[in-house]
Design an enzyme around this catalytic site. Structure first.
Site, PDB file in Angstrom:
ATOM      1  N   ASP A 253       0.953  -1.261  -0.031  1.00  0.00           N
ATOM      2  CA  ASP A 253      -0.029   0.143   0.001  1.00  0.00           C
ATOM      3  C   ASP A 253       0.822   1.317  -0.022  1.00  0.00           C
ATOM      4  O   ASP A 253       2.176   1.060   0.382  1.00  0.00           O
ATOM      5  CB  ASP A 253      -0.802  -0.013   1.289  1.00  0.00           C
ATOM      6  CG  ASP A 253      -1.890   1.302   1.096  1.00  0.00           C
ATOM      7  OD1 ASP A 253      -2.257   1.561   0.068  1.00  0.00           O
ATOM      8  OD2 ASP A 253      -2.614   1.324   2.162  1.00  0.00           O
TER       9      ASP A 253
ATOM     10  N   TYR B 118      -4.825   4.638   0.330  1.00  0.00           N
ATOM     11  CA  TYR B 118      -5.885   3.933  -0.184  1.00  0.00           C
ATOM     12  C   TYR B 118      -5.581   3.133  -1.223  1.00  0.00           C
ATOM     13  O   TYR B 118      -6.455   3.046  -2.199  1.00  0.00           O
ATOM     14  CB  TYR B 118      -7.376   4.708  -0.209  1.00  0.00           C
ATOM     15  CG  TYR B 118      -7.570   5.387   1.020  1.00  0.00           C
ATOM     16  CD1 TYR B 118      -7.329   4.850   2.294  1.00  0.00           C
ATOM     17  CD2 TYR B 118      -8.233   6.499   0.792  1.00  0.00           C
ATOM     18  CE1 TYR B 118      -7.824   5.605   3.400  1.00  0.00           C
ATOM     19  CE2 TYR B 118      -8.449   7.349   1.973  1.00  0.00           C
ATOM     20  CZ  TYR B 118      -8.424   6.922   3.235  1.00  0.00           C
ATOM     21  OH  TYR B 118      -8.730   7.742   4.414  1.00  0.00           O
ATOM     22  N   HIS B 119      -4.360   2.550  -1.338  1.00  0.00           N
ATOM     23  CA  HIS B 119      -3.768   1.883  -2.555  1.00  0.00           C
ATOM     24  C   HIS B 119      -3.423   0.466  -2.224  1.00  0.00           C
ATOM     25  O   HIS B 119      -2.477   0.070  -2.832  1.00  0.00           O
ATOM     26  CB  HIS B 119      -2.679   2.659  -3.487  1.00  0.00           C
ATOM     27  CG  HIS B 119      -3.117   3.844  -3.622  1.00  0.00           C
ATOM     28  ND1 HIS B 119      -2.099   4.932  -3.759  1.00  0.00           N
ATOM     29  CD2 HIS B 119      -4.229   4.629  -4.162  1.00  0.00           C
ATOM     30  CE1 HIS B 119      -2.666   6.046  -4.239  1.00  0.00           C
ATOM     31  NE2 HIS B 119      -4.069   5.954  -4.369  1.00  0.00           N
ATOM     32  N   PRO B 120      -4.105  -0.352  -1.320  1.00  0.00           N
ATOM     33  CA  PRO B 120      -3.832  -1.898  -1.275  1.00  0.00           C
ATOM     34  C   PRO B 120      -3.686  -2.767  -2.636  1.00  0.00           C
ATOM     35  O   PRO B 120      -4.462  -2.230  -3.431  1.00  0.00           O
ATOM     36  CB  PRO B 120      -4.943  -2.274  -0.333  1.00  0.00           C
ATOM     37  CG  PRO B 120      -6.155  -1.470  -0.659  1.00  0.00           C
ATOM     38  CD  PRO B 120      -5.520  -0.061  -1.210  1.00  0.00           C
TER      39      PRO B 120
END
Length: 562
Positions: A299, A473-475
């Protein structure tokens, strides 16, 4: 609870109507002879708060549209549990995200190929980026003009602070790049967004709705998928729950999981596919030991670097209820004005230090000092940059907590678990101060709000970061593509060891890309759809980077500092 079988026959069952699932539903149903079923746990995306770009913080923080995942306590972030929003609505996370369009650096995809994802180098990915988009400035060697996804520059940087940020970056010795999604990502320039005629252009709007009139596409909402149905390591269908009924439906050709970087590994594990010890601990029967399922989770982190502004030109003056009403009313009737943008209209991509091969730091500039939930950061006018280190080496996991599909999985990112990641955020603080203190901001800059001028030493910066950094918010990467022992899918997106089952979403990224993830997720789905249909676009041999010129720029910048 009684289980019933659905009589309808489908060739493909797609789980998840998100950034990837909507693309697949459209492209696979282009074949009139292919019957496609798309299952989505959430419901309609018709809400004004989804469709109006400026309202992005509302769906992102609303349980109706968001799975509301959170991590386990993160030791390197003072044991904070981190919010991990994932879309639960038609369009998935593309219906609740910030609408920022960043493909990533070309070398990110060459890195994928080097790590075993054959055919996923930049030359093979670029045609699918072009296929997906309609770029508002027209087609060229790098950009497309006939795809479903509208991409543009928002309100064309009407606030002077956007240009001041770009000018400050150039004054600090970095490039000016007019199009960071083309030849040169590195530098400062306008930021691109997925908005069309003032409306959020999610994959639901771009891909799914135009296809929903096709008789061979069935979309079922409010469907909670329990598991993939397996027979002798062959995927035969899906079991899901809807309105209190358990339904089993068969797939003649393939089941495709597009439930995202949290949902897809969780569904594999619920189906008995994953690390043996994880499945046994959760009380799940082991159908296929695949140790990489849920591992390699990555992330991006970021924090807000905030400054007071001398002039009353920022969005802080537009956050009162009456101002919001006027903005919303103008958008409702005209689809124009401040309601028609995500407000991230300029940006930057730079390298944290000499020796880094391609940019690893990213800036989103915002002409306001506020939080992601839309609340004021302080009384007065200010501006901020969201800054983060984009190539982390820390790795986490997603693991089923039980055999109940309604129980959220355990999520642990292990943020800042390596010295390199911690050093990257020290660079964020030092380089950002250098940029904002350039002459371009002299008429606007009026003191540092956060971190605060007293935060100077590495130890002080580390403590600030531990306490204030947030997920971007980039898993991703939790079902990585490749051929090594920890790979989950092969280069065709097929799950290793299971016939008739694929995963297509950001979970299959081998490594996280340098930027926001919606654009590369859509590209992956576009290319996967062709792979499923036995098609492929010819690669494009487009030049990238400017390594030698960057080194000259870096030397000039370092000379200025000394």
């Amino acid at each position: 609870m009684q289980t019933q079988s659905e009589n309808a026959q489908y060739d493909y069952i797609i789980v998840g109507a998100g950034s990837a699932g909507c693309v697949l539903a459209n492209r696979l149903s282009e074949d009139k002879n292919a019957r496609v079923l798309l299952l989505e746990t959430g419901g309609s995306d018709r809400s004004i708060f989804i469709q109006m770009p400026t309202a992005l913080s509302i769906p992102m923080n609303t349980a109706k549209y968001n799975w509301q995942f959170e991590s386990e306590p993160e030791e390197n972030l003072n044991n904070r549990r981190m919010h991990c929003p994932r879309g639960k609505v038609l369009g998935g996370s593309s219906s609740i995200n910030g609408m920022v369009y960043v493909r990533g650096h070309a070398q990110d995809f060459n890195e994928w190929a080097e790590k075993g994802a054959q055919g996923w180098d930049y030359q093979h990915c670029l045609p699918y980026f072009k296929k997906a988009e309609t770029w508002s400035f027209g087609a060229n060697d790098y950009r497309g003009d006939s795809g479903p996804l509208a991409v543009n520059n928002g309100n064309e940087m009407q606030n002077p602070l956007y240009q001041a940020f770009i000018d400050a970056g150039v004054e600090a010795g970095y490039f000016h790049t007019q199009d960071y999604n083309a030849k040169l990502q590195e530098g400062f320039g306008p930021m691109h967004m997925t908005v069309k005629n003032g409306v959020r252009w999610s994959t639901a709007n771009a891909y799914l709705k135009p296809a929903m009139s096709r008789p061979n596409l069935t979309v079922v909402t409010h469907a909670l998928v329990h598991k993939v149905l397996l027979e002798d390591k062959v995927a035969k269908g899906i079991r899901y729950e809807r309105k209190g009924k358990i339904i089993e439906v068969a797939a003649k050709k393939e089941v495709i999981l597009s439930a995202g970087p949290i949902g897809s590994p969780h569904l594999l594990q619920l189906s008995g596919i994953g690390p043996e010890h994880v499945l046994k601990d959760a009380g799940i029967e082991v159908k296929h030991h695949l140790p990489g399922v849920g591992e390699n989770l990555q992330d991006h982190l970021e924090f807000y670097f905030q400054f007071k502004c001398k002039q009353d030109i920022t969005l802080n003056g537009k956050l009162g209820l009456f101002s919001k009403f006027l903005i919303g009313a103008r958008w409702f009737f005209t689809k124009k004005g401040l309601g028609a943008t995500n407000h991230f209209e300029s940006c930057g991509f730079i390298r944290s230090k000499a020796g880094v091969k391609w940019p690893d730091l990213q800036y989103h500039f915002l002409p306001a000092a506020m939080r992601y939930d839309g609340q004021l950061a302080f009384a007065g006018h200010g501006f901020q940059v969201h800054i983060g280190h984009n190539k982390p080496t820390s790795r986490g996991f997603v693991r089923a907590s039980s055999n109940d599909p309604k129980d959220h999985p355990l999520i642990k990112f292990n943020y800042l678990n390596t010295e390199g990641d911690r050093e990257g955020f020290r660079d964020c603080v030092k380089l950002t101060r250098e940029i904002i203190n350039q002459p371009a901001f002299d008429e606007y800059r009026d003191g540092e709000i956060q971190p605060g001028e007293s935060i100077q030493s590495d130890e002080q910066i580390d403590e600030f970061v531990r306490s204030n950094v947030e997920s971007a918010y980039h898993p991703s990467c939790s079902c990585k593509m490749g051929e090594d022992d920890m790979a989950v899918v092969d280069s065709q997106t097929r799950v290793h060891g299971i016939q008739g089952l694929r995963v297509v979403d950001s979970s299959i990224f081998p490594t996280i890309t340098n930027g926001n993830l919606n654009a590369p997720t859509i590209m992956v789905a576009e290319r996967a759809a062709d792979l499923i249909k036995g098609l492929t676009l010819p690669p494009i041999d487009a030049s990238i980077g400017m390594e030698e010129n960057w080194q000259n720029k870096q030397r000039d910048s370092e000379a200025k500092r000394t």
